[in-house]
Design an enzyme around this catalytic site. Structure first.
Site, PDB file in Angstrom:
ATOM      1  N   SER A 225      23.309   0.284 -29.050  1.00 20.63           N
ATOM      2  CA  SER A 225      24.128   0.253 -27.835  1.00 20.63           C
ATOM      3  C   SER A 225      23.472   1.101 -26.755  1.00 20.63           C
ATOM      4  CB  SER A 225      25.525   0.808 -28.122  1.00 20.63           C
ATOM      5  OG  SER A 225      25.483   2.220 -28.292  1.00 20.63           O
ATOM      6  N   ASP A 226      23.770   0.765 -25.511  1.00 21.69           N
ATOM      7  CA  ASP A 226      23.473   1.710 -24.450  1.00 21.69           C
ATOM      8  C   ASP A 226      24.384   2.916 -24.673  1.00 21.69           C
ATOM      9  OD1 ASP A 226      22.472   2.925 -22.184  1.00 21.69           O
ATOM     10  OD2 ASP A 226      22.658   1.136 -20.947  1.00 21.69           O
TER      11      ASP A 226
END
Length: 814
Positions: A225-226
């Site tokens: 994920s960011d």
């Protein structure tokens, strides 16, 4: 060998140990598993350097390379591969195994705040450069993390907005660089974007992560994920997200263990995700890396030289009447807000603490001697007030009320900070307050402007009087990745040479989406008519005027889009005034994308220099003085007006978005495709760029060979000096049942030629170069019929044309 080892390791783990690998330990690393001898995987931000594990502000120094759009302008995958290899050295110096780069989103609009970080509006150009970058980086054992997957073409409400994109548009445009990164370059990691795609967060999107990425493309790396971009436990696990970042775990950890025990997530899914992480660790050497993280500032001469060369290779000579290159000018007026300030990078997570910064003034002074130069500031262009310089004293309290004794006292070099994790003294970055004090001696008398931005609550006092407040009145705005308020402005009448006491109070508040706190306090004395008059006089006295204008990292930044493409402040007025005083006026632009140029007919030359890294001024001087060619070609169309862009619409859902949705109504018609469709000529077309020599292209040949179409052309340097040209190949479509662009870039080659030298350039086009995506059937389609082949030096300068006949139609799966 890797497979056997990691299979054994994953099966020797407990469920809790497998789960521990699926979220960060802290902001930049994963936990080690000492029982099994497994080391800790460490990451660092890119893509124009390797910052290391510190804050976005300050920290260990690093080499600052040209930003993404500057590399896009090189049209040179081999050069970008060199830079990838150099960035592997930089990542190793910061104790990291993974670089969070490259950024391969496309330039859908002219105003995306993060366009500077991306290569191009065109998927083929972006794909070729991404492949070069990844091969250079991973060839040295550092993992690339291709980002942001997918639909992150704007920074407005980016953590929540839903990008509504038709599958045909995704397949033909926005997925293309990611697909090439996986299929051709073998990328080891992919980062999901913050936004939703069709209403579903990309971090929990089964079609995107499982069907397309792993199914269609065969990806076997890690999907992460960011930062703070994961929002669930079971949905992200089942969709295909391997790694939640940063740590400590929010939706994984004990919550994931409980989800397995409740039957919401199968144990085999946890095993599969952990196996992917172990594979990445094996590929990068992290499995056996038990060293404590050591970060070194390695200022390498070879990296300096590469940055300087790459900076010149990306500079685009947009217009010139022959004034450039400058030939030993007797006097030069160096004018503008970017003249003595080195604009070397954009803002946001790509920023770092560079080893040094060379301004255009510095570069020209080193090349010509200061005695030939005069300087005039002219006007301002910063979005915010200049950060108040230190030293300042910061008292940290482990509460939000500034109460009790401080748990730590430290010195701040300037009045800005970016805090996450744990601070000195043990206070949490999400639950602390601070009193910051210092002194400021005013260099000039006048009404100074105080600027205050905070992801938190803050107030500023000068000699005990409150001059700016964002405490009771704090309102969320666009600063600090949309976690901070819009800059609050106040005034203070200060006398020259008098010293004032400064007090800044700060307290955290609950974050909206991202877990950090931040503060910036600025103090500036605005320029006015007198500064423009001074610039005009300097230009009048000089043989040539070099006007250094554009934007800076406060404009071109992650977290906020631009309000338009006009030059900020009074810069256009400055250029007009200087050009009226000196017809030999050269404009040096430093921006992360296009700008409107109403002054263009009145200047002698325009050089687009972008943000070329720490050697900015040296590279600019090299090109201005002809010691290096302006090797760049535009990777993004420059429209004459913002209104001419593909996403300019009265329908706000098209851009910037409405009610949580942004609709990609234009489909595949962005950039030059849009201009061809509507017939509006751009100011400068995609692929455009002048040279200090001249070139000719001739003898186009098109032939079919083993399922490919081979396009050959002879390029000749017809001028008096060595230089480079980019041979660009565009395909025009055969008749189809859906609208297709009039032409699309499908191949290119950068060639360097000596005076009089000719070279035969041959480029192979696969069947995909002629195909469109049929979203109903979920397959690629190449219609039977005649396709045009156009060859030249920009999307609007294609002197050679041929054709190829597809005798039968073809269809194939993605």
């Amino acid at each position: 060998m890797i497979g056997t080892r990691i299979e054994g390791l994953v099966d020797a783990m407990t469920l809790e140990e497998q789960v521990s690998l699926l979220s960060g330990r802290d902001f930049w690393s994963l936990p080690a598993i000492e029982r099994l001898g497994i080391g800790s995987l460490r990451v660092t931000d890119g893509p124009n350097g390797a910052r290391g594990g510190g804050s976005l502000i300050g920290g260990v120094r690093s080499a600052a390379f040209p930003v993404g759009i500057a590399l896009g302008a090189t049209w040179d995958p081999d050069l970008v591969s060199e830079i990838g290899a150099a960035l592997a050295d930089e990542a190793k110096a910061k104790g990291a195994h993974v670089l969070l780069a490259p950024t391969v989103n496309l330039h859908r609009t002219q105003t995306n705040g993060r366009n500077f970080e991306c290569y191009s509006e065109d998927p083929v150009l972006s794909a070729e450069l991404a492949v070069g970058y990844i091969e250079g980086l991973q060839g040295q054992g550092i993992a690339a993390t291709v980002k942001h997957f997918v639909g992150n073409e704007s920074e407005i409400q980016r953590t929540t907005i839903s990008s509504e994109i038709h599958e045909r548009t995704l397949r033909e445009l926005y997925l293309v660089p990611f697909e090439a990164a996986v299929k051709r370059a073998g990328a080891w990691a992919v980062m999901t974007s913050y936004n939703r795609l069709g209403g579903t967060y990309t971090s929990e999107h089964p079609w995107l992560l499982t069907e397309v990425l792993r199914g269609d493309w065969g990806f076997d790396g890690v999907v992460m994920s960011d930062w703070f971009g994961s929002h669930s436990t079971a949905p992200t696990m089942l969709a295909g997200l391997d790694l939640e970042m940063p740590g400590p775990a929010r939706d994984r950890g004990h919550r994931l263990v409980a989800a397995v025990e409740a039957g919401e997530v199968a144990a085999k899914v946890v095993r599969e995700r952990a196996l992917n992480v172990l594979r990445l660790m094996a590929r990068t050497g992290a499995l056996d890396d038990h060293r404590p993280r050591e970060e070194r500032a390695e200022d390498r001469p070879e990296h300096r030289a590469l940055i300087r060369r790459a900076g010149a290779e990306g500079m685009v000579l947009l217009a010139s009447d022959g004034t450039l290159p400058l030939r030993e000018p007797a006097s030069v007026a160096v004018i503008g807000p970017n003249a003595k300030v080195a604009q070397i990078m954009g803002g946001g997570s790509a920023q770092l603490n560079a080893h040094y910064r060379v301004s255009p003034w510095d570069g020209l002074a080193a090349a010509l001697g200061k005695e030939r130069l005069t300087h005039a500031h002219g006007c301002d262009n910063a979005k915010f007030q200049p950060v108040l310089p230190g030293p300042l004293r910061m008292e940290i309290f482990a509460n939000r009320a500034l109460s009790g004794e401080p748990v730590a006292v430290e010195e701040m070099p300037e009045a800005q900070g970016f805090w996450f994790g744990t601070l000195n003294g043990g206070a949490s970055a999400s639950d602390f307050s601070a009193r910051i004090t210092g002194r400021f001696t005013a260099p000039r008398s006048g009404t100074w402007t105080v600027g205050l931005r905070a992801a938190g609550l803050a107030r500023v006092r000068i000699d005990g009087r409150e001059v700016a407040e964002a405490w009771e009145s704090w309102t969320r705005g666009t600063t600090f990745f949309e976690e901070g308020n819009d800059e609050v402005l106040g005034e203070a009448v200060l006398e020259a040479d008098r010293t004032y006491e400064i007090e800044i109070l700060f307290a955290t508040r609950p974050s909206e989406s991202l877990g950090f706190s931040a503060l910036a306090v600025g103090l500036g004395l605005p320029s006015g008519d007198a500064e423009i008059d001074e610039a005009v006089e300097a230009a009048r006295r000089a043989e040539v005027a070099v006007v250094c204008v554009g934007r800076d990292a406060s404009w071109d930044t992650e977290g906020a889009d631009l309000p338009g493409i006009a030059l900020p402040g009074r810069q256009a007025e400055l250029i007009e005034a200087v050009a009226a005083a000196n017809p030999r006026t050269v404009v040096v632009l430093q921006t992360g994308g296009p700008v409107e140029m109403p002054w263009l007919p009145r200047v002698a030359a325009v050089l687009q220099a972008w943000y070329p890294g720490q050697e900015a001024g040296n590279a600019i001087a090299d090109v201005l003085l002809g010691r290096a060619e302006p090797g760049g070609r535009l990777p993004q169309t420059f429209p004459a007006r913002m209104e001419d862009g593909a996403t300019f619409s009265q329908d706000r859902e098209v851009y910037p978005g409405l009610d949580g949705r942004v609709r990609y109504e234009e489909g595949v018609f962005i950039g030059y495709r849009h201009h061809d469709r509507v017939g509006t000529p751009p100011l400068f077309p995609f692929g455009h760029g002048l040279s200090y020599t001249t070139f000719a292209m001739a003898d186009l040949a098109v032939a079919e060979d083993g399922g490919e179409v081979r396009v050959a052309v002879t390029a000749t340097n017809t001028g008096a000096r060595a230089g480079s040209e980019v041979v660009q190949i565009y395909v025009t479509p055969a008749p189809a049942p859906v609208p297709r662009p009039a032409r699309e870039l499908k191949g290119f080659a950068k060639v360097r030629l000596s005076p009089g030298e000719s070279r035969r350039v041959e480029i192979a086009l696969p069947a995909r170069a002629f195909a469109r995506f049929d979203a109903e059937r979920r397959e690629w389609v190449m219609e039977a019929g005649t396709y045009g082949i156009e060859v030249g030096r920009s999307a609007a300068d294609l002197p050679l044309s041929g054709e190829w006949m597809a005798r039968t139609a073809r269809r194939w799966a993605p």
